[in-house]
Design a protein around this motif. Structure first.
Motif, PDB file in Angstrom:
ATOM      1  N   LEU A 155      28.537 -28.833  30.903  1.00 16.54           N
ATOM      2  CA  LEU A 155      29.452 -27.825  28.925  1.00 16.54           C
ATOM      3  C   LEU A 155      28.617 -27.685  28.307  1.00 16.54           C
ATOM      4  CD1 LEU A 155      32.916 -29.559  30.561  1.00 16.54           C
ATOM      5  CD2 LEU A 155      32.088 -26.885  30.982  1.00 16.54           C
ATOM      6  N   LEU A 158      25.704 -25.301  28.501  1.00 17.39           N
ATOM      7  CA  LEU A 158      26.413 -23.639  28.771  1.00 17.39           C
ATOM      8  C   LEU A 158      26.662 -23.583  27.673  1.00 17.39           C
ATOM      9  CD1 LEU A 158      28.672 -23.295  31.774  1.00 17.39           C
ATOM     10  CD2 LEU A 158      26.686 -22.250  31.419  1.00 17.39           C
ATOM     11  N   MET A 161      24.732 -21.470  25.087  1.00 16.11           N
ATOM     12  CA  MET A 161      24.249 -19.981  26.000  1.00 16.11           C
ATOM     13  C   MET A 161      25.330 -19.316  25.407  1.00 16.11           C
ATOM     14  SD  MET A 161      21.574 -20.728  26.934  1.00 16.11           S
ATOM     15  CE  MET A 161      21.567 -19.115  28.239  1.00 16.11           C
ATOM     16  N   LEU A 162      26.698 -19.900  25.215  1.00 13.05           N
ATOM     17  CA  LEU A 162      27.938 -18.856  24.692  1.00 13.05           C
ATOM     18  C   LEU A 162      27.865 -18.839  23.562  1.00 13.05           C
ATOM     19  CD1 LEU A 162      30.008 -20.799  27.407  1.00 13.05           C
ATOM     20  CD2 LEU A 162      28.457 -18.953  27.664  1.00 13.05           C
ATOM     21  N   ALA A 163      26.651 -18.806  22.864  1.00 20.72           N
ATOM     22  CA  ALA A 163      27.181 -18.409  21.185  1.00 20.72           C
ATOM     23  C   ALA A 163      26.452 -16.490  20.833  1.00 20.72           C
ATOM     24  CB  ALA A 163      25.592 -19.287  20.139  1.00 20.72           C
ATOM     25  N   PRO A 164      27.328 -16.075  20.169  1.00 19.38           N
ATOM     26  CA  PRO A 164      26.461 -15.000  19.138  1.00 19.38           C
ATOM     27  C   PRO A 164      24.883 -14.267  19.815  1.00 19.38           C
ATOM     28  CG  PRO A 164      27.679 -15.652  17.991  1.00 19.38           C
ATOM     29  CD  PRO A 164      27.721 -16.228  18.783  1.00 19.38           C
ATOM     30  N   LEU A 165      24.885 -13.801  20.604  1.00 19.18           N
ATOM     31  CA  LEU A 165      23.366 -13.272  20.730  1.00 19.18           C
ATOM     32  C   LEU A 165      22.245 -12.718  19.157  1.00 19.18           C
ATOM     33  CD1 LEU A 165      23.196 -10.511  23.543  1.00 19.18           C
ATOM     34  CD2 LEU A 165      22.215 -13.198  23.276  1.00 19.18           C
ATOM     35  N   LEU A 180      18.517 -16.777  27.366  1.00 16.42           N
ATOM     36  CA  LEU A 180      18.981 -16.227  28.472  1.00 16.42           C
ATOM     37  C   LEU A 180      18.442 -15.265  29.144  1.00 16.42           C
ATOM     38  CD1 LEU A 180      22.330 -15.299  27.861  1.00 16.42           C
ATOM     39  CD2 LEU A 180      22.044 -13.234  27.217  1.00 16.42           C
ATOM     40  N   VAL A 184      19.088 -17.174  33.411  1.00 22.14           N
ATOM     41  CA  VAL A 184      19.229 -16.143  34.419  1.00 22.14           C
ATOM     42  C   VAL A 184      18.476 -15.915  35.510  1.00 22.14           C
ATOM     43  CG1 VAL A 184      20.470 -13.829  34.545  1.00 22.14           C
ATOM     44  CG2 VAL A 184      21.118 -15.661  32.697  1.00 22.14           C
ATOM     45  N   LEU A 187      17.965 -18.925  37.654  1.00 23.71           N
ATOM     46  CA  LEU A 187      19.057 -19.557  38.572  1.00 23.71           C
ATOM     47  C   LEU A 187      19.080 -18.539  39.856  1.00 23.71           C
ATOM     48  CD1 LEU A 187      21.877 -20.141  35.957  1.00 23.71           C
ATOM     49  CD2 LEU A 187      20.228 -21.447  37.795  1.00 23.71           C
TER      50      LEU A 187
ATOM     51  N   ILE D 378      28.264 -19.463  37.063  1.00 25.56           N
ATOM     52  CA  ILE D 378      27.202 -19.955  35.865  1.00 25.56           C
ATOM     53  C   ILE D 378      26.070 -18.977  35.355  1.00 25.56           C
ATOM     54  CG2 ILE D 378      25.862 -21.507  35.099  1.00 25.56           C
ATOM     55  CD1 ILE D 378      26.735 -23.683  36.744  1.00 25.56           C
ATOM     56  N   ILE D 379      26.026 -18.360  35.961  1.00 29.03           N
ATOM     57  CA  ILE D 379      25.446 -16.667  35.514  1.00 29.03           C
ATOM     58  C   ILE D 379      26.373 -15.936  34.992  1.00 29.03           C
ATOM     59  CG2 ILE D 379      23.805 -15.243  36.327  1.00 29.03           C
ATOM     60  CD1 ILE D 379      22.627 -16.535  38.417  1.00 29.03           C
ATOM     61  N   VAL D 381      29.068 -16.326  33.898  1.00 26.44           N
ATOM     62  CA  VAL D 381      29.746 -17.150  32.883  1.00 26.44           C
ATOM     63  C   VAL D 381      28.729 -16.610  31.242  1.00 26.44           C
ATOM     64  CG1 VAL D 381      30.350 -19.262  31.488  1.00 26.44           C
ATOM     65  CG2 VAL D 381      31.448 -18.907  33.628  1.00 26.44           C
ATOM     66  N   ILE D 382      27.070 -17.784  31.717  1.00 30.74           N
ATOM     67  CA  ILE D 382      26.552 -17.150  30.604  1.00 30.74           C
ATOM     68  C   ILE D 382      26.206 -15.984  29.894  1.00 30.74           C
ATOM     69  CG2 ILE D 382      24.794 -17.247  30.210  1.00 30.74           C
ATOM     70  CD1 ILE D 382      23.836 -19.229  31.796  1.00 30.74           C
ATOM     71  N   VAL D 383      26.216 -14.810  31.536  1.00 32.32           N
ATOM     72  CA  VAL D 383      25.754 -13.078  30.681  1.00 32.32           C
ATOM     73  C   VAL D 383      27.321 -12.765  29.510  1.00 32.32           C
ATOM     74  CG1 VAL D 383      25.600 -11.231  31.373  1.00 32.32           C
ATOM     75  CG2 VAL D 383      24.155 -13.078  32.327  1.00 32.32           C
ATOM     76  N   GLY D 385      29.834 -14.295  28.983  1.00 33.29           N
ATOM     77  CA  GLY D 385      30.025 -15.664  27.509  1.00 33.29           C
ATOM     78  C   GLY D 385      29.193 -15.258  26.338  1.00 33.29           C
ATOM     79  N   ALA D 386      28.255 -14.848  26.648  1.00 33.00           N
ATOM     80  CA  ALA D 386      27.417 -14.446  25.432  1.00 33.00           C
ATOM     81  C   ALA D 386      27.646 -12.935  25.060  1.00 33.00           C
ATOM     82  CB  ALA D 386      25.787 -14.741  26.107  1.00 33.00           C
ATOM     83  N   ALA D 389      30.658 -13.316  23.053  1.00 26.89           N
ATOM     84  CA  ALA D 389      31.084 -13.729  21.868  1.00 26.89           C
ATOM     85  C   ALA D 389      30.170 -13.330  21.160  1.00 26.89           C
ATOM     86  CB  ALA D 389      29.591 -15.719  22.023  1.00 26.89           C
ATOM     87  N   THR D 390      29.157 -12.193  21.540  1.00 28.32           N
ATOM     88  CA  THR D 390      28.700 -11.357  20.353  1.00 28.32           C
ATOM     89  C   THR D 390      28.935 -10.267  19.673  1.00 28.32           C
ATOM     90  OG1 THR D 390      26.655 -11.320  21.906  1.00 28.32           O
ATOM     91  CG2 THR D 390      26.286  -9.890  20.203  1.00 28.32           C
ATOM     92  N   ILE D 396      35.556 -17.267  26.268  1.00 32.74           N
ATOM     93  CA  ILE D 396      35.046 -17.979  27.628  1.00 32.74           C
ATOM     94  C   ILE D 396      34.378 -18.845  26.910  1.00 32.74           C
ATOM     95  CG2 ILE D 396      32.689 -17.932  28.443  1.00 32.74           C
ATOM     96  CD1 ILE D 396      33.600 -15.018  29.490  1.00 32.74           C
ATOM     97  N   SER D 397      33.698 -19.163  25.586  1.00 37.15           N
ATOM     98  CA  SER D 397      33.487 -20.454  25.479  1.00 37.15           C
ATOM     99  C   SER D 397      34.144 -21.416  24.719  1.00 37.15           C
ATOM    100  CB  SER D 397      31.867 -20.761  23.898  1.00 37.15           C
ATOM    101  OG  SER D 397      33.017 -19.262  23.127  1.00 37.15           O
ATOM    102  N   PHE D 400      34.774 -23.023  28.118  1.00 42.60           N
ATOM    103  CA  PHE D 400      33.654 -24.413  29.091  1.00 42.60           C
ATOM    104  C   PHE D 400      33.398 -24.908  27.500  1.00 42.60           C
ATOM    105  CE2 PHE D 400      33.896 -20.775  32.182  1.00 42.60           C
ATOM    106  CZ  PHE D 400      33.527 -21.307  32.982  1.00 42.60           C
ATOM    107  N   LYS D 401      35.004 -25.078  26.543  1.00 39.37           N
ATOM    108  CA  LYS D 401      34.587 -26.202  25.824  1.00 39.37           C
ATOM    109  C   LYS D 401      34.422 -27.629  26.350  1.00 39.37           C
ATOM    110  CE  LYS D 401      36.083 -27.819  21.129  1.00 39.37           C
ATOM    111  NZ  LYS D 401      35.422 -27.149  20.516  1.00 39.37           N
TER     112      LYS D 401
END
Lengths: 246, 217, 269, 403
Positions: A155, A158, A161-165, A180, A184, A187, D378-379, D381-383, D385-386, D389-390, D396-397, D400-401
């Motif tokens: 967590l 992650l 990673m879940l922040a705005p680009l 990012l 990916v 992985l 996880i992949i 979620v990352i893709v 989520g990002a 978020a943008t 999503i964040s 997964f907080k």
């Protein structure tokens, strides 16, 4: 196979080493006390270890075996003074026979028994009892690990990673995007239930590149680490023993 | 008997595993006390476990001497080193081992002037091998190794003061390598490894993974 | 050409030894500008008030002493200078001797007393278990300090019940133990953590820095030298930067030269 | 005159933007309209949370002080908290609320004897500037209580349950369906090539175990790979040397190699002394192996398992003898050296995958599949989520907080 040249080299080194130290002791540069003699011992061991660079030799082997023994002996004594003495001997055993003002901590009996069971590993009949101790430690460790790893690694890693680009600057955004892509694709590289073909193949190739750059970084840092160790030792020889540098 | 040998360890691992996993989600004081007691037990058991390594080491060297394996003479020096350290530790500067540890004793002297130089030197030998490997074997034998070596050279130069003297861009490039590609790869590895750790832990708790118990019946 | 590749490696060894020794003898100075990760550690400790508690865990043994002991020294100088209370401990049995020596010697320079201004708790086995036990209660994990004195009521530990009450923790590590400090310490008990590690571990710190699980880190002798510069107490690490630079250049030359010959001679097996 | 005027204009400009300055100026403090105290959720029962809305008078010079008592009538003498008024806002409240946890037990030095008695605490909020002091009328009260579930960790709990189920299901599935797919690991072909070359040259192959004992996954994987190599070696009739550092690993390796020779139908070709204990410590191990490499010049070297600093010396010596070298390790710090000195390297989890691929054990295959699925999740979620978020969508964040 002892060669003549090796014997003469060893003799000369020993003579030189002896002369230098006797001179140091005589002039008072090294005191004839625990510290002075200690430094001479330490230098002797250091040089014995480095003799391995010439080739594998008995001096190195003797020094190494002494080191292994001393290290083990040191650990045993430290475990006694830091763990067994305060946590078992003084917490449980002494108060049972003598009035120390503290009641014996009877709960300590459980880990003491489990700890002793571990030694039965070497017995042929009772080695199964040692499994109880291992099961206790490993089971507990596993149970604790699961939620903590989910929280602290999955967590928490992650989260950024879940922040705005878009981070406000062009290059900053590119870097976030690259991180990012890197995460990916690496992985993806460690992904085994699909053949690495087509898109997945392409992504995993990018993953390899990221891995290689990262390994290059580790490589550079490891070179740095090993060289630092050497610098430290040479500083010891030049400063603490020979006293050439301040 | 089979119950005691096989089933009981599995039950212990399962109960401890589930208990400690759930402990994480329970903030109540009782659960905190449980963690406190159990980790303390674990610490004491780990203390005993340190002796297992000692036993295997002594056992192995003893066997060497007993069976006169080639080079058995060196094993005597191992016992010599261990003996001196243990005896001086037990003697404890005259206070003997059931009293508090004294400082500045023979035991500390052995650590400072035998163990420290030996331990520190043995790994510094690697510095020499690193250099010789750099000369003789670190080859850009394929695309991957080429990328690796280039990145390594940039980092090696960029992380010491001399990098700035060659070009001011080297430290910047090194910093970028560390904070972008290195960070990404290390994070992915970290995630992958952690998934592995969690998976192994789950397998241990459910008794699927038993390697840690050792072979035999 | 290929003969050059097959030279006795003892010649290379001598070159390395010279590359380290000569710059040490002719001490030419190298500037060591502090990087931001070291600076943030320094700033964190610098911002602490007197009588705050800094925990230093000396998790290394003599094999990485040359990298980590200078860090320990620089940190201790900083803490004692600011009258911060230092709590020392180790998760390595062979770390006890090194840690004790560092704390005692530098404590003496500043007139600090064991039990009053600092405490050295000694060694406990079980790594992550020790960290969690300290997180719940420092006094059950360490009922006595290294010298056998009872920890309860010790002046140096005043106001500290568990890791939650620590103002800053620094883990000097030669292995993966830093991960235990993050997973079972920092994340569970919520204190600020910095790491001083061998250079080998350095690159692994970056993901944790970015996720702000670490406030900063020092990597290897270079990190120690930067901290020495910040504290204003230049010592062995700073002196080591000149040979470090020279020897890096030497290694890079070796790699380039070796590869040049390798390709020039047609990449033969 | 000029100066006064400009100061006046400037102060008007500033004042209109900072109500605080205005409030202090007027010698008056606007106290918060509300003040609440409640048991801190998701805790062990030691702390109480205080919450109150922000006031327009907050500034650097104004302080909030909270006094505490065990009775509603007071006296409110114990100071529970003193903060600058423009600090410690509630996260995500956009500076409109203050939220602070305090531990009353610590402040009152509660005796351990009355630990089980639940006490209700009363709190009084006071706002102070150096000119004036005003108290919030409402007195808040709360009783700290221990909770039995930490709701902020529920996402963690759900992940744990899902992952456990996933692993158990995948292993079960792998047991029922034998041929679970695993991609081909490139390095495995290289093993066959290397052995072929060793046969051609009539030289032995050397298998080097890592420095971990039998309880480590790397060593178990190494044993599986050794089984495969031994089988090929038995077919090709090339001598195979296996070096070990632990007696248990030695015994297991001997069994595995013997079995491979049996399986190939040539039990007579098995030489027990070829699987040997090289040394018991790191450096002697290196020395012993370097000796073997330089003396016997094996045509192929395999380094499989977990390695430490010795990796460099081993692989360098091997490369100098001209052997084909294949490494497989999950020791990430040592990988760079294997990559630059070996012809093929299996990195990290590839080692486990190779062992699963070769042994076809449902346990390994199933858990590998489960881990792949976890990575897949996880992949994505990352893709996603990002990307979300943008676009300013952050649920999503939120899911997964970390708790």
């Amino acid at each position: 196979m002892i060669k003549k040249t090796d014997v003469s080299i060893t003799t000369w080194i020993l003579i030189a080493f002896g002369t230098v130290n006797i001179a140091f002791l005589a002039t008072g540069k090294l005191g004839f006390n625990g510290k002075g003699l200690g430094i001479i011992t330490a230098v002797a061991i250091t040089l014995a270890m480095y003799s391995f660079l010439y080739k594998d030799n008995p001096v190195f082997k003797i020094a190494e075996n002494i080191f292994v023994g001393v290290a083990m002996g040191y650990s045993i004594i430290i475990v006694w003074f830091n763990i067994l003495k305060p946590d078992v001997f003084e917490a449980l055993i002494v108060p049972m026979f003598k009035d120390t003002g503290n009641a014996p901590q009877y709960l300590v009996i459980v880990p003491t028994l489990l700890g002793l069971f571990m030694f039965l590993r070497f017995s042929s009949k009772l080695s199964w009892l040692s499994r109880w101790s291992f099961a206790f430690i490993v089971g507990m460790g596993s149970g604790i690990a699961i939620p903590n790893f989910i929280n602290a690694i999955l967590l928490r890693q992650l989260e950024p990673m879940l922040a705005p680009l878009y981070t406000g600057s062009f290059w900053g955004t590119i870097d976030t995007l690259l991180v990012l892509i890197g995460v990916v694709s690496v992985l993806f590289y460690f992904f085994f239930s699909m053949e690495h073909k087509g898109v997945i193949g392409g992504v995993s190739v990018i993953g390899i590149w990221f891995l290689m750059i990262a390994f290059g970084a580790s490589f550079g840092y490891t070179v740095m680490a090993r060289m630092s160790l050497l610098i430290g030792r040479i500083q010891f020889l030049l400063k603490d023993w020979l006293g050439i540098i301040q | 008997m089979n119950f005691l040998k096989r089933t009981v360890p599995m039950i212990i691992a399962f109960v401890m595993g589930v208990l400690m996993a759930f402990q994480y989600y329970v903030p109540h004081e009782a659960s905190q006390n449980l963690l406190k007691v159990v980790t303390r037990w674990g610490m004491i058991i780990s203390g005993f476990a340190m002796f297992i390594g000692a036993y295997s080491l002594f056992h192995m060297h003893w066997n060497r001497i007993k069976h006169k394996v080639s080079g058995w003479g060196y094993s005597i020096f191992m016992f010599f080193g261990a003996g001196i350290a243990i005896i001086s530790g037990l003697y404890n500067g005259g206070e003997l081992f059931w009293n508090d540890k004294q400082s500045g004793t023979m035991f500390d002297w052995i650590f400072d002037y035998v163990q420290v130089p030996a331990g520190a030197t043995i790994f510094s030998i690697l510095a020499f091998f690193m250099a010789s490997a750099a000369y003789r074997t670190f080859r850009a034998r394929n695309k991957e190794a080429t990328i690796l070596l280039i990145s390594a050279i940039i980092v090696m130069l960029g992380r010491v003061p001399v990098g700035t003297m060659i070009s001011q861009y080297i430290p910047i490039a090194a910093d970028w390598i560390m904070t972008v590609p290195n960070l990404a790869a290390k994070r992915a590895i970290l995630i992958g490894v952690s998934i592995g750790v969690i998976a192994t832990s789950i397998k241990i708790i459910f008794g699927i993974e038993k390697a840690y118990l050792g072979g035999g019946d | 050409m290929e003969k050059l590749l097959k030279i006795d490696r003892r010649i290379l060894f001598v070159l390395v030894a010279l590359a380290v020794t000569i710059p040490l003898l002719f001490r030419f100075k190298m500037p060591v500008p502090p990087t931001r990760h070291v600076k943030s550690m320094y700033n964190k400790i610098d911002s602490l008030s007197e009588d705050s508690h800094v925990l230093i865990s000396f998790d290394y043994d003599p094999s990485s002493k040359e990298e980590l002991q200078p860090m320990a020294h620089a940190l201790l100088h900083h803490c004692f200078k600011k009258n911060i209370k230092v709590i020392g401990m180790t998760l390595y049995p062979a770390g006890t001797g090194l840690a004790e020596k560092a704390i005692k010697e530098i404590g003496k320079e500043y007139g600090k007393k064991s039990g009053k201004d600092y405490v050295f708790l000694g060694f406990k086995a079980g790594s992550s278990l020790v960290i969690m036990n300290m997180g719940e209660d420092i006094y059950t994990a360490f009922q006595e300090d290294f010298y056998g004195k009872k920890t309860v009521g010790m002046q140096a530990l005043k106001g500290v019940r568990s890791l939650r009450d620590i103002d800053y923790a620094v883990n000097l590590t030669a292995s993966g133990i830093y991960e235990a400090w993050i997973v079972y310490g920092k994340e569970k008990y919520n204190f600020d953590l910095g790491v001083g590690c061998t250079a080998v571990m350095g690159p692994e710190m970056y993901p944790f820095i970015q996720s702000s699980q670490l406030t900063g880190f020092m990597g290897g002798l270079k990190g120690a030298a930067e901290y020495e510069t910040l504290v204003g107490h230049k010592d062995r690490a700073s002196a080591g930067m000149a040979p470090q630079s020279v020897v890096h250049v030497l290694v890079v030359c070796f790699i380039l030269f070796g590869n040049f010959i390798y390709f020039a001679s047609g990449r033969k097996k | 005159m000029h100066k006064t005027l400009s100061t006046f204009i400037l102060s008007i400009l500033i004042l209109s933007y900072t109500p605080t300055a205005f409030a202090v100026e007027g010698n008056r403090l606007f106290v918060p309209k509300d003040f609440q105290a409640f048991d801190t959720p998701n805790d062990s029962g030691k702390s109480i949370t205080l919450r109150w809305p922000s006031s327009p008078s907050e500034s650097d010079d104004v302080e909030y002080v909270v006094y505490m008592s065990t009775t509603i009538k007071g006296p409110f003498e114990t100071e529970a908290l003193r903060i600058r008024s423009n600090t410690r806002y509630e996260e995500g409240s956009n500076y409109s609320y203050h939220l602070i946890d305090i531990e009353p037990d610590k402040l009152f030095n509660k005796k351990s004897s009355d630990k089980d008695v639940k006490t209700t605490y009363f709190f009084k909020l006071v706002m102070m500037s150096n000119l004036t002091t005003r108290t919030v009328k409402k007195i808040a009260s709360a009783t700290p209580e221990g909770n039995w579930f930490n709701w902020s960790r529920s996402n963690n709990f759900i992940i744990m349950i899902i992952f456990s189920v996933l692993i158990l299901c995948c292993i079960n599935h792998a047991k029922r369906v034998p041929g679970l797919f695993i991609r081909k690991i490139k390095g495995l072909d290289a093993i066959d090539d290397a052995l072929g070359r060793a046969t051609e040259m009539g030289k032995p192959a050397l298998f080097v175990h890592g420095l971990n004992d039998m309880d480590s996954i790397s060593t178990i994987a190494a044993i599986n790979i050794l089984g495969r190599i031994a089988l090929r070696v038995a077919e090709y009739d090339t001598p195979l040397k296996v070096s070990n550092i632990y007696p248990i690993v030695l015994t297991v390796s001997q069994e595995v190699v013997k079995e491979a020779y049996l399986e190939a139908g040539r039990p007579d070709a098995y030489v027990e002394d070829n699987v040997f204990l090289a040394a018991s410590e790191q450096f002697p191990y290196v020395v012993a192996l370097s000796g073997i490499m330089t003396r016997e010049k094996p045509a192929a070297n395999f380094f499989v398992g977990y390695f430490y600093a010795e990796s460099l010396i081993l692989s360098e010596t091997g490369a100098a003898t001209g052997a084909i070298q294949i490494a497989a390790t999950d020791a990430f710090t040592q990988l760079p050296f294997f990559i630059t000195t070996c012809d093929y390297t299996l990195m990290g989890e590839e080692l486990y995958a190779a062992s699963a691929y070769l042994s076809r054990e449902p346990l390994l295959l199933g858990s590998l599949r489960a881990q792949d699925i976890a990575k897949e999740i996880i992949i994505s979620v990352i893709v996603f989520g990002a990307l979300l978020a943008t676009c300013g969508i952050d649920w999503i964040s939120f899911i997964f907080k970390p708790g």
